[in-house]
Design a protein around this motif. Sequence first.
Motif, short mmCIF file in Angstrom:
data_model
loop_
_atom_site.label_atom_id
_atom_site.label_comp_id
_atom_site.label_asym_id
_atom_site.label_seq_id
_atom_site.Cartn_x
_atom_site.Cartn_y
_atom_site.Cartn_z
N GLY A 180 44.35 88.68 30.61
CA GLY A 180 43.46 89.15 31.66
C GLY A 180 42.66 88.08 32.37
O GLY A 180 41.55 88.35 32.84
N PHE A 181 43.20 86.89 32.49
CA PHE A 181 42.49 85.83 33.21
C PHE A 181 42.41 86.19 34.70
O PHE A 181 43.37 86.71 35.28
N GLN A 182 41.26 85.87 35.30
CA GLN A 182 41.04 86.25 36.69
C GLN A 182 41.00 85.06 37.65
O GLN A 182 41.11 85.25 38.85
N ARG A 183 40.82 83.86 37.13
CA ARG A 183 40.77 82.71 38.04
C ARG A 183 41.31 81.47 37.33
O ARG A 183 41.21 81.35 36.10
N ALA A 184 41.87 80.57 38.11
CA ALA A 184 42.40 79.32 37.56
C ALA A 184 42.16 78.20 38.57
O ALA A 184 42.44 78.34 39.76
N ALA A 185 41.62 77.09 38.07
CA ALA A 185 41.43 75.89 38.88
C ALA A 185 42.58 74.93 38.60
O ALA A 185 42.86 74.60 37.45
N VAL A 186 43.24 74.52 39.67
CA VAL A 186 44.42 73.66 39.55
C VAL A 186 44.15 72.36 40.29
O VAL A 186 43.67 72.38 41.43
N PRO A 187 44.40 71.21 39.67
CA PRO A 187 44.04 69.94 40.31
C PRO A 187 44.81 69.67 41.59
O PRO A 187 46.02 69.86 41.66
N LEU A 188 44.06 69.19 42.58
CA LEU A 188 44.66 68.71 43.83
C LEU A 188 44.64 67.19 43.88
O LEU A 188 45.55 66.57 44.43
N TYR A 189 43.56 66.60 43.33
CA TYR A 189 43.44 65.14 43.29
C TYR A 189 42.76 64.76 41.98
O TYR A 189 41.63 65.15 41.70
N THR A 190 43.48 64.02 41.16
CA THR A 190 42.92 63.54 39.90
C THR A 190 43.73 62.34 39.44
O THR A 190 44.90 62.20 39.77
N GLY A 191 43.10 61.46 38.70
CA GLY A 191 43.79 60.30 38.17
C GLY A 191 44.33 59.34 39.20
O GLY A 191 45.22 58.53 38.91
N GLY A 192 43.83 59.44 40.45
CA GLY A 192 44.32 58.59 41.51
C GLY A 192 45.58 59.11 42.19
O GLY A 192 46.21 58.39 42.97
N TYR A 193 45.94 60.37 41.90
CA TYR A 193 47.13 60.98 42.50
C TYR A 193 46.79 62.30 43.18
O TYR A 193 45.85 62.99 42.79
N LEU A 194 47.60 62.65 44.18
CA LEU A 194 47.57 63.97 44.77
C LEU A 194 48.63 64.84 44.11
O LEU A 194 49.59 64.33 43.52
N TYR A 195 48.47 66.18 44.25
CA TYR A 195 49.38 67.09 43.56
C TYR A 195 50.08 68.06 44.50
O TYR A 195 50.71 69.01 44.06
N TRP A 196 49.97 67.80 45.80
CA TRP A 196 50.77 68.53 46.77
C TRP A 196 51.12 67.55 47.90
O TRP A 196 50.40 66.58 48.11
N PRO A 197 52.21 67.77 48.59
CA PRO A 197 52.64 66.81 49.62
C PRO A 197 51.78 66.93 50.88
O PRO A 197 52.09 67.70 51.80
N GLN A 229 50.77 86.04 42.26
CA GLN A 229 51.57 87.23 41.96
C GLN A 229 51.05 87.97 40.73
O GLN A 229 51.32 89.16 40.58
N ARG A 230 50.29 87.27 39.92
CA ARG A 230 49.71 87.88 38.71
C ARG A 230 48.24 88.25 38.92
O ARG A 230 47.54 88.55 37.96
N GLY A 231 47.80 88.19 40.15
CA GLY A 231 46.43 88.60 40.45
C GLY A 231 45.37 87.60 40.05
O GLY A 231 44.19 87.96 39.92
N VAL A 232 45.75 86.34 39.86
CA VAL A 232 44.80 85.30 39.46
C VAL A 232 44.25 84.60 40.70
O VAL A 232 45.02 84.15 41.56
N GLN A 233 42.93 84.53 40.82
CA GLN A 233 42.30 83.82 41.92
C GLN A 233 42.51 82.32 41.74
O GLN A 233 42.28 81.78 40.67
N ARG A 234 42.91 81.64 42.82
CA ARG A 234 43.32 80.24 42.72
C ARG A 234 42.31 79.31 43.37
O ARG A 234 41.98 79.46 44.55
#
Length: 204
Positions: free
Chosen positions: A47-64, A95-100
């Motif tokens: 039943g998790f409702q939110r998840a924080a996903v890294p965009l910039y960490t460790g000197g790298y980006l995580y999306w193009p 798709q699982r209803g988790v806020q991103r």
Amino acid sequence: ATVTGQEPGLGHGLGHGLGVWFTTVDSQVLFEPEEAATALTFLEHNGFQRAAVPLYTGGYLYWPVAAEHNSLGVPLDPRLGDPQRLQTFLTALGQRGVQRLGWLEFGLMAPADAPWLQGHQDLLLQDSQGSTLWQESPGLQRVWLNPALPAVQNALVAWVVDACTRLPLELIQLDDHLGYPARRSEEHTSELQSPCNLVCRLLL
């Protein structure tokens, strides 16, 4: 991953307020499809409702990031393999209803040895001795981009604009690394000086 809220594993429907931060230090969720699938099943079941996903960490980006939004030339983390892996994971969370939440974990900080810093030394903060280095912990040397410089302001805003327009996100999290270490000669310590008013003005 770091969990906030109630204890996980209490059963479906009892996870009001549960959230998680995905890290790249002790987790392979962003790098291994099998780990991602396991994590998604766990979040949905508990039943998790939110998840924080890294965009910039460790000197790298995580999306193009589009080239026009990446003036500093920060590269993708090579461990991703597929450059669309973050977007795929974000889509599955939705798709699982988790806020991103897109998490700019490193903020203005970067590893001192990041190759993309070459040619950008003029954008770094310096202490009273002229050094740009700050030791976060034993063996970890960091540098900070100077938030007073228009080039740094524009780079940060461009990342946020790119992420908000190209990724399926509900929120952006600006981490405490938007603060920066200010050495005070009378105390041999560091404290965080926060330029949040400047950053908020730029982003609003």
